[in-house]
Scaffold this motif. Structure first.
Motif, short mmCIF file in Angstrom:
data_model
loop_
_atom_site.label_atom_id
_atom_site.label_comp_id
_atom_site.label_asym_id
_atom_site.label_seq_id
_atom_site.Cartn_x
_atom_site.Cartn_y
_atom_site.Cartn_z
N ARG A 40 2.71 19.73 -96.03
CA ARG A 40 3.40 18.88 -95.06
C ARG A 40 2.44 18.42 -93.96
NH1 ARG A 40 8.16 22.59 -93.01
NH2 ARG A 40 6.41 24.03 -92.97
N TYR A 41 1.29 19.10 -93.81
CA TYR A 41 0.36 18.80 -92.73
C TYR A 41 -0.89 18.12 -93.26
CZ TYR A 41 3.53 21.71 -90.22
OH TYR A 41 4.67 22.20 -89.67
N PRO A 42 -1.38 17.12 -92.50
CA PRO A 42 -2.59 16.41 -92.94
C PRO A 42 -3.77 17.39 -93.00
CG PRO A 42 -1.97 15.77 -90.70
CD PRO A 42 -0.89 16.66 -91.22
N GLU A 75 -0.69 45.80 -104.43
CA GLU A 75 -1.98 46.41 -104.67
C GLU A 75 -2.75 46.52 -103.36
OE1 GLU A 75 -3.80 43.73 -107.41
OE2 GLU A 75 -2.23 44.02 -108.91
N PRO A 76 -3.75 47.41 -103.30
CA PRO A 76 -4.57 47.51 -102.08
C PRO A 76 -5.37 46.23 -101.86
CG PRO A 76 -5.05 49.31 -103.62
CD PRO A 76 -4.12 48.36 -104.31
N GLY A 77 -5.68 45.97 -100.62
CA GLY A 77 -6.52 44.82 -100.28
C GLY A 77 -5.74 43.52 -100.25
N HIS A 78 -6.43 42.44 -100.53
CA HIS A 78 -5.93 41.07 -100.59
C HIS A 78 -5.69 40.48 -99.20
CE1 HIS A 78 -4.04 37.40 -101.93
NE2 HIS A 78 -4.62 37.66 -103.09
N VAL A 79 -6.74 39.88 -98.67
CA VAL A 79 -6.68 39.19 -97.38
C VAL A 79 -6.33 37.73 -97.66
CG1 VAL A 79 -8.00 38.51 -95.34
CG2 VAL A 79 -8.37 40.75 -96.38
N LEU A 80 -5.30 37.25 -96.98
CA LEU A 80 -4.77 35.91 -97.21
C LEU A 80 -4.94 35.08 -95.95
CD1 LEU A 80 -3.09 34.17 -99.24
CD2 LEU A 80 -1.06 35.03 -98.05
N GLY A 81 -5.45 33.86 -96.10
CA GLY A 81 -5.55 32.93 -95.00
C GLY A 81 -4.70 31.72 -95.28
N GLY A 82 -4.32 31.00 -94.24
CA GLY A 82 -3.50 29.83 -94.50
C GLY A 82 -3.39 28.88 -93.34
N ILE A 83 -2.91 27.70 -93.68
CA ILE A 83 -2.53 26.67 -92.71
C ILE A 83 -1.13 26.27 -93.11
CG2 ILE A 83 -2.98 24.38 -91.79
CD1 ILE A 83 -5.94 24.84 -92.59
N THR A 84 -0.15 26.67 -92.30
CA THR A 84 1.25 26.40 -92.61
C THR A 84 2.00 26.08 -91.34
OG1 THR A 84 2.01 28.68 -92.30
CG2 THR A 84 1.18 28.11 -94.49
N GLY A 85 3.24 25.68 -91.52
CA GLY A 85 4.13 25.51 -90.39
C GLY A 85 4.57 26.87 -89.87
N SER A 86 5.03 26.90 -88.62
CA SER A 86 5.48 28.16 -88.03
C SER A 86 6.65 28.76 -88.80
CB SER A 86 5.87 27.95 -86.56
OG SER A 86 6.88 26.95 -86.45
N VAL A 104 -3.23 39.03 -88.43
CA VAL A 104 -4.30 39.52 -87.56
C VAL A 104 -4.95 38.40 -86.78
CG1 VAL A 104 -4.74 41.57 -88.95
CG2 VAL A 104 -6.01 39.46 -89.42
N SER A 105 -4.63 37.17 -87.14
CA SER A 105 -5.14 36.00 -86.42
C SER A 105 -4.12 34.89 -86.55
CB SER A 105 -6.47 35.56 -87.04
OG SER A 105 -6.86 34.31 -86.51
N ARG A 106 -3.86 34.21 -85.43
CA ARG A 106 -2.89 33.11 -85.43
C ARG A 106 -3.34 32.11 -84.36
NH1 ARG A 106 2.91 34.54 -85.77
NH2 ARG A 106 1.99 36.55 -85.39
N LEU A 107 -3.45 30.84 -84.77
CA LEU A 107 -3.88 29.81 -83.83
C LEU A 107 -3.08 28.54 -84.08
CD1 LEU A 107 -5.98 28.84 -81.67
CD2 LEU A 107 -7.31 28.00 -83.61
N ALA A 108 -2.40 28.05 -83.05
CA ALA A 108 -1.68 26.77 -83.16
C ALA A 108 -2.70 25.66 -83.31
CB ALA A 108 -0.82 26.55 -81.93
N LEU A 109 -2.45 24.76 -84.25
CA LEU A 109 -3.37 23.65 -84.51
C LEU A 109 -2.90 22.39 -83.81
CD1 LEU A 109 -3.97 24.23 -88.31
CD2 LEU A 109 -5.46 24.87 -86.41
N ASP A 110 -3.86 21.57 -83.45
CA ASP A 110 -3.57 20.31 -82.79
C ASP A 110 -3.31 19.24 -83.87
OD1 ASP A 110 -3.21 18.41 -80.85
OD2 ASP A 110 -5.36 18.03 -80.58
N GLY A 116 9.49 18.74 -86.07
CA GLY A 116 9.47 19.66 -84.93
C GLY A 116 8.77 20.98 -85.19
N VAL A 117 8.15 21.16 -86.35
CA VAL A 117 7.52 22.43 -86.71
C VAL A 117 6.02 22.35 -86.45
CG1 VAL A 117 7.10 24.08 -88.58
CG2 VAL A 117 9.29 22.88 -88.45
N GLN A 118 5.52 23.29 -85.66
CA GLN A 118 4.11 23.39 -85.30
C GLN A 118 3.30 23.95 -86.46
OE1 GLN A 118 2.41 22.83 -82.16
NE2 GLN A 118 0.65 23.19 -83.48
N ALA A 119 2.09 23.45 -86.67
CA ALA A 119 1.18 23.98 -87.69
C ALA A 119 0.33 25.09 -87.08
CB ALA A 119 0.28 22.87 -88.22
N TYR A 120 0.05 26.12 -87.90
CA TYR A 120 -0.77 27.25 -87.48
C TYR A 120 -1.82 27.56 -88.54
CZ TYR A 120 2.18 28.59 -83.58
OH TYR A 120 2.85 28.61 -82.40
N ARG A 121 -2.97 28.03 -88.08
CA ARG A 121 -3.98 28.62 -88.94
C ARG A 121 -3.86 30.12 -88.74
NH1 ARG A 121 -9.44 27.50 -86.74
NH2 ARG A 121 -9.08 29.40 -85.60
#
Length: 133
Positions: A40-42, A75-86, A104-110, A116-121
């Motif tokens: 949904r996000y560019p 299962e043990p491990g598996h670190v997941l990253g993403g860019i999604t809506g809140s 463990v990390s969350r940053l609102a993206l510009d 009306g849904v904010q994107a986050y990394r």
């Protein structure tokens, strides 16, 4: 339990968190096991050449959960990253807590809001039960 492998992975990911969203995931092959992108996000398609699994969806995380994450997070491990809506991040964060993981990390993206849904990394990683949020 945090392993030596987890610590090495975080050594690659954490320095990149202060950069733009492309910069943070430039280190992804060394720090993330998979990447989740909300179409949904560019810019969600800009990371098509990532050298790890990239899972895309358009707001509804149900297929992502049933097709990929439910089994991997048992299962043990598996670190997941993403860019999604809140909204999607809220669901993933709730599911993660039931599998011994947390954001463990969350940053609102510009980026422009979508309905009306904010994107986050963000990054979701395993944590030891004795660690507080």
């Amino acid at each position: 339990m945090t392993t030596r492998r987890d610590m090495l992975k975080w050594g690659a990911v954490l320095p990149a968190l202060g950069t733009g969203w492309h910069g943070a995931f430039a280190a992804a092959p060394q720090g993330l096991d998979a990447l989740v992108l909300d179409t949904r996000y560019p810019g969600a398609l800009d990371l098509a050449d990532a050298s790890m699994p990239v899972w895309r969806f358009a707001g509804d995380v149900t297929p992502l959960w049933t097709g990929h994450l439910s089994a991997r997070w048992k299962e043990p491990g598996h670190v997941l990253g993403g860019i999604t809506g809140s909204d999607a991040l809220f669901v993933l964060e709730t599911l993660a807590e039931h599998r011994g993981r947390r954001v463990v990390s969350r940053l609102a993206l510009d980026l422009p809001r979508v309905n009306g849904v904010q994107a986050y990394r963000w990054i979701i990683a395993p944590h030891h039960p004795s660690v507080t949020a």
